[in-house]
Design an enzyme around this catalytic site. Structure first.
Site, PDB file in Angstrom:
ATOM      1  N   ARG A 131       0.864  -1.180   0.000  1.00  0.00           N
ATOM      2  CA  ARG A 131       0.000   0.000   0.000  1.00  0.00           C
ATOM      3  C   ARG A 131       0.897   1.226   0.000  1.00  0.00           C
ATOM      4  NH1 ARG A 131      -2.028  -3.632   3.869  1.00  0.00           N
ATOM      5  NH2 ARG A 131      -4.159  -4.381   3.470  1.00  0.00           N
ATOM      6  N   LYS A 153      -1.804  -3.094  15.049  1.00  0.00           N
ATOM      7  CA  LYS A 153      -2.021  -2.720  16.452  1.00  0.00           C
ATOM      8  C   LYS A 153      -2.288  -3.945  17.325  1.00  0.00           C
ATOM      9  CE  LYS A 153      -6.966  -1.781  15.777  1.00  0.00           C
ATOM     10  NZ  LYS A 153      -8.034  -0.754  15.867  1.00  0.00           N
ATOM     11  N   HIS A 219      -2.949   2.386  -5.451  1.00  0.00           N
ATOM     12  CA  HIS A 219      -3.534   1.068  -5.189  1.00  0.00           C
ATOM     13  C   HIS A 219      -3.684   0.239  -6.460  1.00  0.00           C
ATOM     14  CE1 HIS A 219      -4.970  -0.908  -1.576  1.00  0.00           C
ATOM     15  NE2 HIS A 219      -5.870  -1.548  -2.300  1.00  0.00           N
ATOM     16  N   ARG A 222      -0.961  -2.220  -6.660  1.00  0.00           N
ATOM     17  CA  ARG A 222      -1.172  -3.352  -5.743  1.00  0.00           C
ATOM     18  C   ARG A 222      -2.064  -4.387  -6.423  1.00  0.00           C
ATOM     19  NH1 ARG A 222      -1.329  -4.787  -0.152  1.00  0.00           N
ATOM     20  NH2 ARG A 222      -3.375  -5.441   0.620  1.00  0.00           N
ATOM     21  N   HIS A 245      -4.265  -9.742   3.794  1.00  0.00           N
ATOM     22  CA  HIS A 245      -5.715  -9.917   3.910  1.00  0.00           C
ATOM     23  C   HIS A 245      -6.022 -10.927   5.009  1.00  0.00           C
ATOM     24  CE1 HIS A 245      -6.388  -8.623  -0.566  1.00  0.00           C
ATOM     25  NE2 HIS A 245      -6.140  -7.607   0.233  1.00  0.00           N
ATOM     26  N   TYR A 254      -9.229 -10.792  -7.299  1.00  0.00           N
ATOM     27  CA  TYR A 254      -8.166 -10.807  -8.304  1.00  0.00           C
ATOM     28  C   TYR A 254      -8.254 -12.004  -9.247  1.00  0.00           C
ATOM     29  CZ  TYR A 254      -6.393  -7.282  -5.166  1.00  0.00           C
ATOM     30  OH  TYR A 254      -6.287  -6.167  -4.388  1.00  0.00           O
TER      31      TYR A 254
END
Length: 272
Positions: A131, A153, A219, A222, A245, A254
């Site tokens: 990204r 996080k 993007h 990507r 993901h 995709y």
């Protein structure tokens, strides 16, 4: 429950959750919008807010604002007011994605005419699947090991791999610039590039080299990485890991084809 003067507290709460600056801005904006429409938070005003969003915004924006609202009710200790998101209809094709032909042409022209910085921005985006926010975290030090580790996080680690050929050429580029450490992508003042700046410059070079600007944005590369990966190595589970993901279903997009590819297949196959 009054909402006035609560924006600063909500912003601080989001910062403590270690959300990105863009997410914080979006979520605070959602609460600000709610506050301009309703004086207090109740079950009734929450439902009215959702109905207003659905009537006035596209589904992806609705869900973004609902997500911000739901963060607020968590902050306020009122989880019973949480709103359900709207269902997004997944498109069966990918149209606004740069073709491999255009990707290679853009790389080739940037390498020949420069500036080298944007040649490497395009190459890194297309060869790593990063990204743009991740791209801007890559440092010279990562070139010596061939990867960059990112931590969410929740403590989950994702490794962004950098192909060997790209590492070697980027290292030589750094030597020419006299850079041995620090962020790879910086401006003339030595400060890291911004996501907005990257997007703007990519559009500029798309127009300069006669490539559809609608397909040239961070993007998009990507997506191109993912499509190229599946064409050469059909392992969707591995691709999901590489892209970060959590759900392989997210990666299945995709496997689909663009409308022009679908049309060509139909023209070729349907002869009855």
């Amino acid at each position: 429950m009054k909402l006035s003067a609560d924006l600063d507290g909500f912003r601080l709460y989001l910062q403590e959750q270690k959300l990105s600056d863009s997410s914080i801005t979006s979520y605070v904006g959602s609460l600000r919008l709610f506050g301009t429409m309703y004086a207090s938070l109740t079950a009734s005003t929450a439902k009215k807010y959702r109905a207003y969003l659905i009537a006035n915004y596209k589904p992806s924006t609705v869900n973004q604002r609902i997500c911000g609202f739901n963060h607020y009710v968590d902050y306020a200790g009122k989880p019973k007011y949480k709103l359900p998101s709207v269902r997004l209809q997944r498109a069966s094709y990918l149209d606004a994605v740069i073709s491999n032909k255009d990707y290679l042409a853009l790389k080739r022209r940037l390498k020949k005419k420069g500036p080298e910085l944007w040649f490497f921005v395009v190459w890194f985006l297309g060869a790593t699947g990063a990204r743009v926010s991740e791209l801007l975290k890559i440092k010279v030090e990562h070139l010596s090991v061939g990867y960059m580790d990112l931590y969410s996080k929740g403590g989950k680690m994702r490794r962004v791999y950098i192909p060997d050929t790209l590492c070697r050429e980027a290292s030589a580029w750094c030597l020419r610039r006299g850079i041995s450490s620090g962020y790879l992508f910086t401006n003339r003042q030595g400060n890291p590039l911004t996501a907005r700046g990257v997007n703007s410059q990519l559009k500029h070079y798309a127009r300069l080299y006669k490539i559809d600007p609608k397909t040239v944005y961070p993007h998009s590369f990507r997506h191109r990485f993912a499509i190229n990966f599946l064409q050469r190595f059909n392992d969707i589970a591995l691709l999901a890991d590489l892209l970060g993901h959590d759900n392989v279903e997210t990666t299945r997009i995709y496997l689909t084809r663009s409308t022009s590819e679908q049309q060509k297949m139909i023209d070729k196959m349907v002869t009855w």
